[in-house]
Design a protein around this motif. Sequence first.
Motif, PDB file in Angstrom:
ATOM      1  N   ALA A   1       7.473  -2.666  19.054  1.00 20.39           N
ATOM      2  CA  ALA A   1       8.621  -1.956  19.638  1.00 20.39           C
ATOM      3  C   ALA A   1       9.738  -1.806  18.614  1.00 20.39           C
ATOM      4  N   THR A   2       9.442  -1.118  17.546  1.00 19.46           N
ATOM      5  CA  THR A   2      10.374  -0.992  16.422  1.00 19.46           C
ATOM      6  C   THR A   2      11.705  -0.381  16.869  1.00 19.46           C
ATOM      7  N   GLN A   3      12.776  -0.961  16.354  1.00 22.57           N
ATOM      8  CA  GLN A   3      14.137  -0.547  16.715  1.00 22.57           C
ATOM      9  C   GLN A   3      14.868  -0.005  15.486  1.00 22.57           C
ATOM     10  N   PRO A   4      15.921   0.771  15.684  1.00 25.42           N
ATOM     11  CA  PRO A   4      16.680   1.293  14.535  1.00 25.42           C
ATOM     12  C   PRO A   4      17.156   0.185  13.596  1.00 25.42           C
ATOM     13  N   GLY A   5      17.472  -0.973  14.135  1.00 32.50           N
ATOM     14  CA  GLY A   5      17.906  -2.102  13.312  1.00 32.50           C
ATOM     15  C   GLY A   5      16.822  -2.673  12.428  1.00 32.50           C
TER      16      GLY A   5
ATOM     17  N   HIS B   1       0.811  -1.201   0.000  1.00 30.60           N
ATOM     18  CA  HIS B   1       0.000   0.000   0.000  1.00 30.60           C
ATOM     19  C   HIS B   1       0.854   1.264   0.000  1.00 30.60           C
ATOM     20  N   LEU B   2       1.951   1.283   0.765  1.00 32.54           N
ATOM     21  CA  LEU B   2       2.738   2.498   0.901  1.00 32.54           C
ATOM     22  C   LEU B   2       4.195   2.186   0.613  1.00 32.54           C
ATOM     23  N   PRO B   3       4.843   3.009  -0.203  1.00 34.00           N
ATOM     24  CA  PRO B   3       6.259   2.739  -0.497  1.00 34.00           C
ATOM     25  C   PRO B   3       7.194   3.096   0.650  1.00 34.00           C
ATOM     26  N   THR B   4       6.775   4.021   1.517  1.00 33.89           N
ATOM     27  CA  THR B   4       7.627   4.404   2.632  1.00 33.89           C
ATOM     28  C   THR B   4       6.804   4.494   3.909  1.00 33.89           C
ATOM     29  N   LEU B   5       7.486   4.242   5.034  1.00 37.15           N
ATOM     30  CA  LEU B   5       6.858   4.333   6.343  1.00 37.15           C
ATOM     31  C   LEU B   5       7.914   4.806   7.317  1.00 37.15           C
ATOM     32  N   SER B   6       7.589   5.830   8.088  1.00 36.72           N
ATOM     33  CA  SER B   6       8.519   6.355   9.071  1.00 36.72           C
ATOM     34  C   SER B   6       7.872   6.266  10.451  1.00 36.72           C
ATOM     35  N   VAL B   7       8.589   5.679  11.415  1.00 35.35           N
ATOM     36  CA  VAL B   7       8.055   5.522  12.764  1.00 35.35           C
ATOM     37  C   VAL B   7       9.106   5.919  13.789  1.00 35.35           C
ATOM     38  N   GLN B   8       8.652   6.227  14.988  1.00 37.20           N
ATOM     39  CA  GLN B   8       9.551   6.523  16.097  1.00 37.20           C
ATOM     40  C   GLN B   8      10.017   5.210  16.739  1.00 37.20           C
ATOM     41  N   GLU B   9      11.254   5.227  17.180  1.00 40.13           N
ATOM     42  CA  GLU B   9      11.781   4.072  17.899  1.00 40.13           C
ATOM     43  C   GLU B   9      10.871   3.752  19.081  1.00 40.13           C
ATOM     44  N   GLY B  10      10.555   2.478  19.232  1.00 40.70           N
ATOM     45  CA  GLY B  10       9.692   2.048  20.325  1.00 40.70           C
ATOM     46  C   GLY B  10       8.226   1.912  19.933  1.00 40.70           C
ATOM     47  N   ASP B  11       7.829   2.592  18.857  1.00 39.40           N
ATOM     48  CA  ASP B  11       6.447   2.465  18.387  1.00 39.40           C
ATOM     49  C   ASP B  11       6.267   1.133  17.650  1.00 39.40           C
ATOM     50  N   ASN B  12       5.004   0.777  17.428  1.00 43.43           N
ATOM     51  CA  ASN B  12       4.707  -0.396  16.611  1.00 43.43           C
ATOM     52  C   ASN B  12       4.582   0.022  15.145  1.00 43.43           C
TER      53      ASN B  12
END
Lengths: 113, 112
Positions: A79-83, A7-18
């Motif tokens: 809990a998304t991480q930079p890695g 659906h989306l080519p890019t997604l940006s989230v904050q560290e720790g968010d789902n």
Amino acid sequence: GESVGLHLPTLSVQEGDNSIINCAYSNSASDYFIWYKQESGKGPQFIIDIRSNMDKRQGQRVTVLLNKTVKHLSLQIAATQPGDSAVYFCAENLGTNAGKSTFGDGTTLTVKP
Amino acid sequence: DAGVTQSPTHLIKTRGQQVTLRCSPKSGHDTVSWYQQALGQGPQFIFQYYEEEERQRGNFPDRFSGHQFPNYSSELNVNALLLGDSALYLCASSGRDRVRAFFGQGTRLTVV
């Protein structure tokens, strides 16, 4: 014909968010779906898979949901991480031959610290 | 376990030339698949080999051919190179059940 799209080519989230990455597929005969992660300069890496007779499957920090009614697949990362920053692909298969997959075009996930 | 290894990592060729890319599968795997990944796109299936025969083929012209050796390693050959053949070429190997595929790091081919 067969196609797998995101659906989306890019997604940006904050560290720790789902994070939730979505995918629509068109071939109702597909038996087997796989999510891959591809980091820069590397080949795709298996994350999780799901068979068409399942609705949900959980792994370590990841969950895949399959909605066959609307031909929709999603990958949830807790809990998304930079890695986790990478390009994510969904792939569909007729039968369980994972070596012959139809890939979508990918979603680039960027995790902000 | 070395995983799937591909060589070379990078290659520059001129239009009209021929190229051979190589892949060694993960230890214990007998099935090799090749994919082409253009910049910004998902991989596209080229073909799959097992028991030294091409078993499945995607929508690629006959300029793309392959081979699998008795030790399960594989080669991808592309003849009469076009500018549009510039891409990352990925090899994936699977065990006999073919349920899980492991990818190599790819060969970046640039055609000038």
